[in-house]
Design a protein around this motif. Structure first.
Motif, short mmCIF file in Angstrom:
data_model
loop_
_atom_site.label_atom_id
_atom_site.label_comp_id
_atom_site.label_asym_id
_atom_site.label_seq_id
_atom_site.Cartn_x
_atom_site.Cartn_y
_atom_site.Cartn_z
N THR A 79 0.74 -1.45 0.03
CA THR A 79 0.18 -0.01 0.12
C THR A 79 0.89 1.24 0.01
O THR A 79 0.51 2.16 -0.86
CB THR A 79 -0.94 -0.11 1.09
OG1 THR A 79 -1.75 -0.99 1.00
CG2 THR A 79 -1.94 0.88 1.09
N PRO A 80 2.03 1.38 0.81
CA PRO A 80 2.61 2.62 0.62
C PRO A 80 3.34 2.99 -0.67
O PRO A 80 3.42 4.15 -1.15
CB PRO A 80 3.79 2.38 1.67
CG PRO A 80 3.36 1.51 2.89
CD PRO A 80 2.29 0.73 1.89
N THR A 81 3.57 1.74 -1.26
CA THR A 81 4.10 2.03 -2.68
C THR A 81 3.16 2.58 -3.54
O THR A 81 3.39 3.32 -4.38
CB THR A 81 4.72 0.72 -3.15
OG1 THR A 81 5.80 0.31 -2.12
CG2 THR A 81 5.09 0.91 -4.40
N VAL A 82 1.95 2.17 -3.59
CA VAL A 82 0.87 2.29 -4.28
C VAL A 82 0.42 4.04 -4.12
O VAL A 82 0.33 4.67 -4.94
CB VAL A 82 -0.68 1.49 -4.10
CG1 VAL A 82 -1.48 2.19 -4.83
CG2 VAL A 82 -0.19 0.11 -4.34
N MET A 83 0.52 4.41 -2.79
CA MET A 83 -0.03 5.68 -2.41
C MET A 83 0.99 6.70 -2.98
O MET A 83 0.84 7.63 -3.44
CB MET A 83 -0.11 5.90 -0.89
CG MET A 83 -1.26 5.12 -0.37
SD MET A 83 -1.81 5.45 1.13
CE MET A 83 -0.43 5.14 2.09
N ALA A 84 2.45 6.32 -2.69
CA ALA A 84 3.51 7.07 -3.38
C ALA A 84 3.52 7.22 -4.94
O ALA A 84 3.74 8.33 -5.43
CB ALA A 84 4.93 6.51 -2.89
N GLY A 85 3.16 6.16 -5.56
CA GLY A 85 2.94 6.28 -6.64
C GLY A 85 1.80 7.30 -7.43
O GLY A 85 2.00 8.07 -8.42
N LEU A 86 0.86 7.19 -6.68
CA LEU A 86 -0.39 8.15 -6.88
C LEU A 86 0.04 9.76 -6.73
O LEU A 86 -0.38 10.60 -7.45
CB LEU A 86 -1.49 7.90 -5.91
CG LEU A 86 -2.39 6.69 -6.26
CD1 LEU A 86 -3.23 6.25 -5.24
CD2 LEU A 86 -2.84 6.71 -7.72
N LEU A 87 1.07 10.15 -5.91
CA LEU A 87 1.62 11.07 -5.46
C LEU A 87 2.62 11.63 -6.45
O LEU A 87 2.70 12.92 -6.91
CB LEU A 87 1.92 11.41 -4.08
CG LEU A 87 0.72 11.46 -3.13
CD1 LEU A 87 1.65 11.49 -1.50
CD2 LEU A 87 -0.11 12.58 -3.30
#
Length: 310
Positions: A79-87
């Protein structure tokens, strides 16, 4: 990742993430942030709750505590990787980071499969043979089962991860997925991956089929008992509980089956990304509510803790 293109070694790969649409990135980030926060609070809270309350030191809650730990770990590996990718847009990851993410996600996701089967079998043994259950389900036995699952599946996933990175990657260094997952990385290889694909499908099929077989047997037994319930209120409560369990099981195994039990040539990463969101984010958020927080013993113990802290 050691990706080879025109015989030139590339030490990094690019994760495309869920979407590059600026209009969707912020709303999705907020949504996933809320989901992840709920996941952390529920699972870590459940672990702490079980540790602090001695009345919950039973085999059933031992497995539920381990399930919460695994949900927290494998959601946190993605999840942290996915959220970082969205930003930030596309994420550049190194060879070691990609291998580590693939390993930890594989271990915790596979242990999750084992723990779900163990939890349902534990309930079956407790109901069908209560006297025998009290003798066989000791703390030592539960600890050995849990530790053994972590060790065995760590070795199993290690083999898959090492085999993956023995392949030659010459097509691209762009991973069209949310994180470094085996199917998404495998399609980039220009090596003969036929054996690796078959091994992955056979191992995943065995793990999923075994767990579903155990869960199916348990629920057949439970369904027979439900039919014998005379009280309308008791019948309704039992059906409601089973329905919530079935929903959680369907979301997890349905999406995992879609992702891993198809040939790599048939993999479509866009539907795979959506499936990934469900089994890496939604399921870890729902499991504590479905299996633990609706339990009467957990509610009573939680109320007691709240009263003692006032």
């Amino acid at each position: 990742m050691s990706l080879m293109e025109n015989q030139t070694e590339v030490t990094q790969s690019i994760l495309l993430g869920l979407t590059n649409d600026p209009g969707l990135q912020v709303p999705l980030f907020i949504t996933f942030f809320r989901i992840y926060t709920i996941t952390l609070v529920r699972n870590l809270g459940m672990i702490l709750h079980i540790l602090l309350d001695f009345r919950l030191h039973t085999p059933m809650y031992f497995f539920l505590g381990n399930l919460s730990l695994v949900d927290f770990c494998y959601s946190s590996s993605v999840t942290p990787t996915v959220m970082a990718g969205l930003l930030t847009g596309d994420i550049v990851v190194s060879y070691n980071d990609c291998a580590a993410q693939m390993f930890f996600f594989g271990v915790f996701a596979t242990v999750e499969n084992y723990l779900l089967a163990s939890k349902f079998y534990d309930r079956y043994a407790a109901v069908s043979k209560p006297l025998h259950y009290a003798i066989t389900r000791t703390a030592h036995v539960c600890a050995c089962l849990s530790i053994g699952s972590y060790v065995c599946y760590s070795l199993n996933v290690s083999i898959h991860t090492v085999d993956m990175f023995r392949l030659s990657f010459c097509k691209s260094n762009v991973v069209q997925h949310l994180f470094c997952d085996i199917p998404a990385v495998m399609v980039l290889s220009c090596s003969d991956r036929h054996v690796l694909v078959l091994v992955l499908i056979y191992v995943a099929s065995f793990n999923i089929s075994f767990a579903l077989l155990v869960i199916g047997i348990v629920y057949t037994f439970i369904f027979i008992r439900i039919l014998k319930i005379q009280s309308a209120a008791g019948y309704q409560k039992a059906v409601s509980t089973c329905a919530s369990h079935f929903t959680a099981v369907f979301i997890f195994y349905g999406t995992v089956t879609f992702m891993y039990l198809q040939p790599s040539s048939n993999h479509s990463m866009d539907p795979g990304k959506i499936a990934c969101v469900f089994y890496t984010m939604v399921t870890p958020m729902l499991n504590p509510l479905v299996y633990s927080l609706r339990n009467k013993e957990v509610k009573n113990a939680f109320r007691k803790i709240l009263l003692e802290t006032k």
